[in-house]
Design a protein around this motif. Structure first.
Motif, short mmCIF file in Angstrom:
data_model
loop_
_atom_site.label_atom_id
_atom_site.label_comp_id
_atom_site.label_asym_id
_atom_site.label_seq_id
_atom_site.Cartn_x
_atom_site.Cartn_y
_atom_site.Cartn_z
N ILE A 80 4.84 43.58 -26.83
CA ILE A 80 6.15 42.95 -26.63
C ILE A 80 6.89 43.06 -27.95
CG2 ILE A 80 7.40 40.84 -26.05
CD1 ILE A 80 4.95 39.89 -24.52
N ILE A 81 8.05 43.71 -27.92
CA ILE A 81 8.87 43.84 -29.12
C ILE A 81 9.95 42.77 -29.08
CG2 ILE A 81 10.46 45.31 -30.41
CD1 ILE A 81 8.92 47.72 -29.42
N TRP A 82 9.90 41.86 -30.03
CA TRP A 82 10.82 40.73 -30.09
C TRP A 82 12.00 41.09 -30.99
CZ3 TRP A 82 9.93 36.67 -26.90
CH2 TRP A 82 8.64 36.51 -26.40
N SER A 83 13.07 41.57 -30.38
CA SER A 83 14.30 41.83 -31.13
C SER A 83 15.21 40.61 -30.95
CB SER A 83 14.96 43.10 -30.62
OG SER A 83 16.06 43.44 -31.42
N THR A 84 14.70 39.48 -31.38
CA THR A 84 15.31 38.18 -31.08
C THR A 84 15.98 37.53 -32.29
OG1 THR A 84 13.04 37.33 -31.26
CG2 THR A 84 13.93 37.62 -29.05
#
Length: 364
Positions: free
Chosen positions: A294-298
């Protein structure tokens, strides 16, 4: 106006766009780098947060980078920078040239551990290769930005995930995810960049976002929306609240590359999942998406931990800032915070903050 170098009148924390802008104007107003003011930066090299960004990122594929004040004097501009070289390398080279040309004498790597009161003075605790030391000063300009404070929202099952959690700060290259099932979380340009890089490399690719993405034609980027988003940041800073996202208020410019990604179906976001399971994510309708990563671009939060001893934070979650300084302590200035978060905002604030710093020192 001259001070003992071991007791500078101001310490600028951070040598990214905001810190260098302030330093440029401090020098223009007559202060001497390394004597009257000290710039410390924890990065191993020049370029601010850009030196840590992923290899595939290019100038022009993200938000526009505005030139530093006085950069024209060097014959440099990001408007005609190399679009094929990694952005991290271009920015690092330009900033290095800038620092050397103006003799800004940035001390690095130098991490600020804390800022605290000692009588009527502020003390900045700095850790570097030679060890730790306390440097007294009259004023501090905090220009630390956000890169050092990544944000990952909590969802049920977050800690049960058996795959890999990757934040924007951890992303290196698409090749790390070859053949894997990847879920990208976020609604900004970084998330979009990751998706376009991972397309054709990842085995499965899914995009989820908390909000619906508003794509705007490249020539019609809503100026009114940008002004409104900056005003919201300014209001939040003045009220001491956590800062809202700029992108959520402005939309995403639809470049030709992005338009093509939409047509291919790559850039079509699903609503956020409701839970994370060991091998994937579960959506509100009961559907499941397998995930190896899961890539968190948050996004990020302002990096302010080192200021904790000054007790500037409000119950609302932020620091109350008006006219670039903390309302609880007018000796502490903020560059690149709130409405100054963009590179153009940081440049404009640099002149104002430098003048306020000099005025403060003159009154002592």
């Amino acid at each position: 106006m001259t001070y003992d170098p071991s007791h500078p009148g101001v310490i600028v924390i951070g040598a990214g766009q905001a810190g260098l802008s302030v330093a440029y104007y401090l020098q223009k107003l007559g202060l001497v780098p390394g004597e009257d003011f000290l710039i410390v930066d924890r990065g191993p090299g020049t370029g601010g947060a850009w030196q840590h960004r992923w290899e595939a990122l290019r100038i022009g594929s993200a938000h526009r980078i505005n030139d530093l004040p006085g950069m024209k004097e060097l014959g440099l501009s990001f408007d005609d920078a190399d679009r094929h070289a990694p952005a991290k390398a271009v920015v690092a080279t330009y900033y290095r040239t800038y620092e050397e040309h103006f003799g800004l004498r940035v001390e690095r790597p130098a991490a600020v551990r804390s800022v605290f009161n000692r009588g009527i003075e502020l003390v900045v605790r700095i850790a570097g290769p030679a060890g730790q030391r306390d440097v007294p000063t009259h004023t501090v300009v905090n220009a630390t930005g956000t890169w050092g404070s990544p944000f990952v929202p909590y969802y049920p099952g977050l800690n049960s995930f058996a795959g890999r959690h990757v934040h924007t700060t951890d992303y290196v290259a698409a090749s790390e995810f070859a053949g894997q099932s990847v879920v990208v979380v976020g609604g900004g340009t970084s998330a979009i960049g990751f998706l376009l890089e991972l397309e054709g490399v990842a085995g499965q690719l899914a995009w989820v976002s908390r909000r619906e993405i508003e794509f705007l034609d490249e020539g019609d980027f809503d100026l009114e929306a940008r002004v409104s988003a900056v005003a919201m940041q300014d209001l939040a800073a003045r009220e001491g609240r956590a800062l809202p996202s700029i992108v959520s208020g402005t939309g995403v410019p639809k470049t030709r590359r992005i338009a093509a990604g939409i047509e291919r179906g790559t850039l079509v976001a699903r609503p956020l999942f409701t839970a994370i399971e060991p091998d994937g994510v579960r959506f509100a309708d009961g559907s499941f998406q397998k995930a190896d990563a899961i890539i968190w671009s948050t996004g990020f939060r302002p990096e302010l931990r080192h200021l904790a001893p000054l007790k500037l934070r409000e119950k609302a979650g932020g620091i109350q800032v008006g006219n670039s300084s903390a309302w609880k302590d007018a000796r502490v200035f903020f560059a690149g915070y709130g409405p100054q978060g963009s590179t153009v905002g940081a440049n404009r604030a640099g002149r104002t903050i430098a003048r306020q710093v000099v005025a403060t020192l003159s009154n002592l």
